[in-house]
Scaffold this active site. Structure first.
Site, mmCIF file in Angstrom:
data_model
loop_
_atom_site.group_PDB
_atom_site.id
_atom_site.type_symbol
_atom_site.label_atom_id
_atom_site.label_comp_id
_atom_site.label_asym_id
_atom_site.label_seq_id
_atom_site.Cartn_x
_atom_site.Cartn_y
_atom_site.Cartn_z
ATOM 1 N N TYR A 126 41.643 78.182 47.308
ATOM 2 C CA TYR A 126 42.381 79.232 48.017
ATOM 3 C C TYR A 126 41.906 79.300 49.464
ATOM 4 C CZ TYR A 126 44.768 83.658 48.862
ATOM 5 O OH TYR A 126 45.614 84.611 49.362
ATOM 6 N N PHE A 179 49.863 84.733 54.654
ATOM 7 C CA PHE A 179 49.356 83.382 54.908
ATOM 8 C C PHE A 179 48.418 83.039 53.767
ATOM 9 C CE2 PHE A 179 46.042 80.448 55.878
ATOM 10 C CZ PHE A 179 46.626 79.463 56.647
ATOM 11 N N GLU A 180 48.717 81.974 53.080
ATOM 12 C CA GLU A 180 47.756 81.420 52.140
ATOM 13 C C GLU A 180 48.077 79.948 51.931
ATOM 14 O OE1 GLU A 180 47.886 83.851 48.615
ATOM 15 O OE2 GLU A 180 49.901 83.207 48.053
ATOM 16 N N ILE A 181 47.027 79.157 51.886
ATOM 17 C CA ILE A 181 47.117 77.762 51.478
ATOM 18 C C ILE A 181 46.304 77.672 50.210
ATOM 19 C CG2 ILE A 181 46.592 75.375 52.065
ATOM 20 C CD1 ILE A 181 46.828 76.111 55.009
#
Length: 308
Positions: A126, A179-181
């Site tokens: 994450y 926003f998350e990768i």
């Protein structure tokens, strides 16, 4: 500032069909492959176990208290979808990682490396850019439900104490998930699915106003350690009035507008707490009899959490 170099595909999902004009406009802006998908009603509806009379009373109550999105049913659908369904949409089946992009966001840095490869090669599950405090009125029972789940499943955690402790409760910190990768397999895992299903059965996505950012954040606390979570310091980003700005000099790869305030060290930011949180984490283990075990060997008994 990133994908023109890598041409990863885009997946657009909506609860209503995208217009031809929208699809044409998006397709004209990139050489990357684009998929447009419809969210099925099964993923964007009030489940049968929710009492809609109580739900509507709660929506009215939240609206009367002027809580952000408090009276919005569509916002609750979105949060529930992003918490428990987006990774199960058929258009995402072939992917292992994703980068979430919301309407109206800004990115302030050129990115010359592949963050998906970085995540995979470094054991990251994450990634975030902004971490901040939640509005407490939106989640009055979420922390208690999370601890009850941890006891029922006898979880051993090292990251959960970034979000709270046995004495002071939840500190309201969370990663801002617009926003998350992240790894899709983090959410596909049966442990996370059990957590979402447990929370969903409470009905509190609708009776309260639980956001997906909180659900994702607490899930990392339950199932990951700190080394599996990455702060993307080199991705300048802004959503609404909150921004993560990177100052790498006039010859650097980032440029925040002069009128954009960096939220990193402001009141309400949890970034300082994240940076100071021990890399090895802090033990907080849960047992079905209500015991909570800390790294000192101290055992706390929380009888209300004991499994009946």
């Amino acid at each position: 500032r990133f994908n023109r170099k890598f041409n990863y595909p885009y997946v657009f999902l909506n609860d209503e069909p995208f217009s031809d004009e929208f699809q044409s406009a998006m397709s004209s802006m990139t050489k990357a492959k684009i998929k447009f998908g419809l969210v099925p009603q099964s993923m964007w509806s009030v489940p049968s176990h929710v009492n809609e009379t109580v739900m509507n009373q709660q929506l009215a109550d939240y609206a009367s208290r002027n809580i952000m999105y408090g009276g919005s049913l569509s916002y609750r659908h979105m949060c529930r979808f992003n918490s428990g369904f987006f990774y199960r949409h058929p258009l995402l089946d072939e992917y292992d990682y994703y980068w979430r992009v919301e309407p109206g966001v800004s990115f302030y840095c050129d990115l010359d490396y592949d963050p998906f490869k970085f995540m995979r090669e470094n054991g990251k599950e994450y990634g975030f850019t902004i971490t901040l405090k939640e509005i407490p009125e939106t989640i009055p029972s979420l922390w208690e439900h999370t601890l009850k789940f941890a006891h029922e499943h006898e979880l051993n955690t090292t990251l959960l104490r970034f979000f709270g402790d046995p004495y002071g409760g939840y500190n309201l910190c969370h990663y801002w998930s617009n926003f998350e990768i992240a790894s899709l397999n983090l959410w596909r895992d049966e442990k996370y699915q059990a957590y979402f299903d447990y929370l969903d059965k409470t009905g509190n996505f609708f009776y309260e106003r639980w956001g997906d950012a909180i659900i994702h954040s607490l899930a990392t606390g339950l199932f990951l350690n700190k080394s599996q979570v990455h702060f993307f310091n080199d991705i300048g980003y802004k959503h609404d009035n909150f921004a993560h700005c990177v100052d790498d000099g006039i010859f650097g790869k980032c440029m925040c507008p002069e009128n954009t305030v960096n939220f990193d060290n402001m009141w309400g930011s949890c970034l300082g707490l994240w940076k100071n949180y021990a890399e090895q984490g802090q033990q907080w283990d849960f047992r079905a009899n209500g015991d909570q075990i800390l790294e000192t060997g101290q055992v706390l008994n929380r009888v209300p959490f004991a499994k009946s």
